[in-house]
Design an enzyme around this catalytic site. Structure first.
Site, PDB file in Angstrom:
ATOM      1  N   LEU A 156       0.823  -1.208   0.000  1.00 61.99           N
ATOM      2  CA  LEU A 156       0.000   0.000   0.000  1.00 61.99           C
ATOM      3  C   LEU A 156       0.863   1.267   0.000  1.00 61.99           C
ATOM      4  O   LEU A 156       1.685   1.461   0.894  1.00 61.99           O
ATOM      5  CB  LEU A 156      -0.919   0.000   1.242  1.00 61.99           C
ATOM      6  CG  LEU A 156      -1.876   1.195   1.341  1.00 61.99           C
ATOM      7  CD1 LEU A 156      -2.890   1.188   0.222  1.00 61.99           C
ATOM      8  CD2 LEU A 156      -2.558   1.226   2.701  1.00 61.99           C
ATOM      9  N   ASP A 157       0.646   2.137  -0.985  1.00 63.86           N
ATOM     10  CA  ASP A 157       1.381   3.399  -1.108  1.00 63.86           C
ATOM     11  C   ASP A 157       2.894   3.185  -1.160  1.00 63.86           C
ATOM     12  O   ASP A 157       3.657   4.105  -0.844  1.00 63.86           O
ATOM     13  CB  ASP A 157       1.035   4.346   0.057  1.00 63.86           C
ATOM     14  CG  ASP A 157      -0.461   4.637   0.113  1.00 63.86           C
ATOM     15  OD1 ASP A 157      -1.100   4.639  -0.945  1.00 63.86           O
ATOM     16  OD2 ASP A 157      -0.978   4.836   1.225  1.00 63.86           O
ATOM     17  N   GLY A 158       3.307   1.995  -1.583  1.00 60.69           N
ATOM     18  CA  GLY A 158       4.733   1.673  -1.564  1.00 60.69           C
ATOM     19  C   GLY A 158       5.342   1.470  -2.945  1.00 60.69           C
ATOM     20  O   GLY A 158       6.534   1.164  -3.047  1.00 60.69           O
TER      21      GLY A 158
END
Lengths: 298, 298, 298, 298
Positions: free
Chosen positions: A242-244
């Site tokens: 996530l968001d990475g």
């Protein structure tokens, strides 16, 4: 009735019927630039723009983007690609060539916040986004009338916790096999690993913070609570983390103690719009190469 | 048929029925802040925000903006204003009080380039521009359908060299006496001194350069020819001197030798949109005081 | 006694004994990149970095910068240069090759304001400026002790209106024939056309405004009077036209009505330092090509 | 021998012998501004600058900074403070008044990286930092000669894991009771809670990342690995939570895939210098109020 802004405007992009772009990644070594430019020259192509970057001269990765004109591109391209595979094999290249005149097809996913969608549609109308917006997919019906007024199909596919797999199945169905890139324009649902796998490095998300600060939900509230003096937004490819995923573009703006969460959101909307539009533009212009979790943007 | 984006969105601005703003300019001297704050306190007003600035402590000009809540503002305001005139006289103040709940009325002038207009309408719809867009005036018919789809009146008044005075007469007629501020959203006609006189410090223009660099026509071509590494846009009040009025806001973006005039224009459109929208927002929130050829922005 | 900051620090620049840079300008045409990269490959050079830019694909100018490693560079370079002249002739190239290990020699001119000089010396000490500061020339004696404490020769050559030609003659004398580039680090004297001719595109000046705004004297006072919301600085090559030469780099910072001229100067000093240091860095790394009155910065 | 840059320069700060600054924090409520400004007016003080901010109009915190001139300040201040305590009590204020002419005393802690120290010393010499640099404390001897050349005492106190408490004891000893604020100018040792307690909100650290991204060690390597497109630096007050204290100032700069860790550090050094210098300037000018984990900067 359809309302079209700016149909009177001629497309800002000059048509380059015979222009193509080649993207290359491979282990670095001597003679790559020479081999590629010689190959193109001998095949009658004229290099218009060439960028390259070596991550580390000693045994690192080499990245290259070449923009070239080739007479009668459409007819000549298959042969060119076939011939290039010998060069590519020699240097263990990952590569692809795309014709500039073949516009990429976009599917834009949106939830309730409309500013990123409105921006992309506006830039597309203004001739600043050289792509086809093929469809909008949303888990809410709100933007249907607006989107359809531009003649763009709108697929309302509700997503609930229970029926998420079913919703994703329907999304993949409406997307079909024809879409080049998916834009999450403030789409507030998490995409499953299975879905991501279909569009590896082809799903662009806008996260409303300067990543890796403020991963996850409510980043403006997080930023307010931490008392930062600058806020930002990040466009990145979506991965399982996530968001990475690999960051494509970021931008920021100065704020002060006077700005409450509502004001941060307001300021942030403009940063988000601008950052996402840049990332999409670079993607459709084949300017981005991904290596592991990073991007090279030419 | 009218297409409204985001009618579902509740207005982001909390209604402050009893809030007002006071703007003061006067020669500096001891006791002004004390006199104003005491006056407001004794009249039952609660100061929510107060800003002040003295151009030069020794004999300079003093500027102040006070935001306050006063119970039953609408009923109490006439008396407050009457009483304040004594204080104002003592310090030779220019001043005005405006009720926050009374939205300012905007007339937006536009020619063919639509990006600034589209931005203002979008911000207004999003609840980020707390004003009424009362009408659009244009020397071209192009945006008529788009504008009217939002229920905003569109006045197409052609302007030719011969009939310019007649065109301005018709413009003043459609504007009437009710408009607070005129926005030149890439309106490509020069306004006459006579017209300006009616709206002194109430006409906001966006110039597509970082003023005072590149006054006049084709600023992006000028910027390209000069080889600048940063381009910008400037929002300013219109005076008799072309592109010479008090600057409200400016912003810039980095460019490189790779950006040709078309690309500079593309990048510039986003700067122009953002800068003009900020200037208009500050004007309608009574944040700007003009002194000679400069602005104080609180 | 000499005071050296940071003598303990190892030079941040890895020594590239066999690395060279080639700069090329010529009319565009097919096959240039192929010819250059093939030539280098066949001579045993490995291209580490290559940048190119065509001002206009149809009949414009072509610019290229290639960084390459060549075994036993010092011994091989003369032959390489001799062989390359055939390629160069074919494409009507202006070109030069410089060895990375041969540091460029700088003469820094300064008057009374010391911040740009202090910055360049600090960056040089920190290993961030890969050049030799060969001497400081000043029309004032003020910085003599400071400069000499680093072991750098300081030439105090007074300049008065009457004896300007004589002063320039002495300046050229102390500079000798060995200096690659002259830095005007807030040197407040105008350089004569005759002097400029000796160092065409090799004199870098820092002007304390965002050019072309505020040409000439007292730019911060000019900026204050015009009420700009952003100030800047500009590094450019010196030509016969005052503050009119090819711009290398610019940067800016936001200011407000609260900043008086003294404060603008204070803020500006940091912009000037940073912008000049970047321009000098790019020049000594052979990143700048000049064409007419513009720069291409790779 | 002492080498002084710029001793010839007259101090840029006009001496304001009779100027003072008052900082106030208290629960918000009606009449505070009126009470303070009336108090000052009645005591013969002239308000030169006044800023205030309410965190939330309904029951939030109120912050105020007033700069005023009071004839014969030194003699009058004790009485003024005594009288003000009645006003302060009424509104439950935390407050303090400081005389502008009484310069704050700084102790700067440094390890091996010298750029932040050099910047502060340069700004102090240039008259841009209106404070006394009373001493430098370092766990390394490297900067001793440089620092002492300015006549500033240098205390070399080695810090090892074993003798950290002893080292802190010696640090507190050399600091004595006279230092107003401690600057960690790239001091690479963690400060103990006990030490922090002595200087609550009076220790300023520069962290070499855009916090809260990249807390802890090697932030530039972290930034490189994450592939961010913008890097930054953060000045904050030191609390028991590592890199978690109230943020005073941040700034950023754009980077690209071409910038390796060494280059990020080089770019970062300039951001760090500028951000720390701003934070220190604001602190010594009494512009910062701390509330819980956030700052209000007037």
């Amino acid at each position: 009735m359809e309302v079209h802004v700016n149909q009177h405007r001629v497309n800002a992009h000059t048509v380059h019927a015979d222009r193509a772009r080649m993207l290359i990644s491979c282990p670095d070594g001597p003679g790559i630039v020479a081999a590629v430019s010689r190959f193109l020259h001998e095949h009658g192509a004229n290099i218009v723009q060439s960028d390259q970057y070596t991550m580390d001269p000693e045994g690192g990765m080499f990245f290259m983007r070449v923009e070239f004109d080739l007479p009668q591109l459409e007819a000549s391209l298959p042969k060119l690609e076939q011939d290039f595979s010998t060069v590519a094999e020699q240097f263990r290249m990952e590569w692809r060539i795309s014709s500039v005149s073949r516009k990429k097809k976009l599917a834009i996913f949106v939830s309730k916040e409309d500013h990123c969608l409105v921006e992309l549609i506006w830039q597309w109308q203004a001739g600043d986004l050289d792509a086809d917006i093929a469809m909008i997919v949303s888990n809410h019906p709100d933007m249907k009338e607006y989107v359809e007024s531009f003649g763009i199909p709108y697929h309302h596919i509700p997503v609930t916790q229970d029926m998420k797999p079913e919703a994703e199945r329907r999304q993949l169905e409406v997307i079909g096999s024809d879409i080049d890139v998916i834009i999450l324009a403030r789409y507030m649902q998490i995409i499953s690993p299975k879905f991501i796998e279909h569009y590896r490095n082809r799903i662009i998300n806008i996260h409303h913070s300067f990543l890796p600060a403020f991963v996850g939900g409510k980043p403006y509230a997080q930023a307010y609570n931490r008392g930062v003096k600058i806020i930002g937004a990040t466009a990145h490819y979506v991965t399982e983390e996530l968001d990475g995923g690999p960051i494509i573009e970021q931008d920021v703006q100065r704020v002060s103690h006077r700005d409450d969460v509502t004001e941060l959101k307001r300021i942030g909307r403009t940063i988000e719009r601008v950052v996402l539009a840049r990332a999409v533009k670079w993607h459709v212009e084949d300017r981005i190469l991904v290596h592991e979790n990073k991007t090279v943007v030419f």
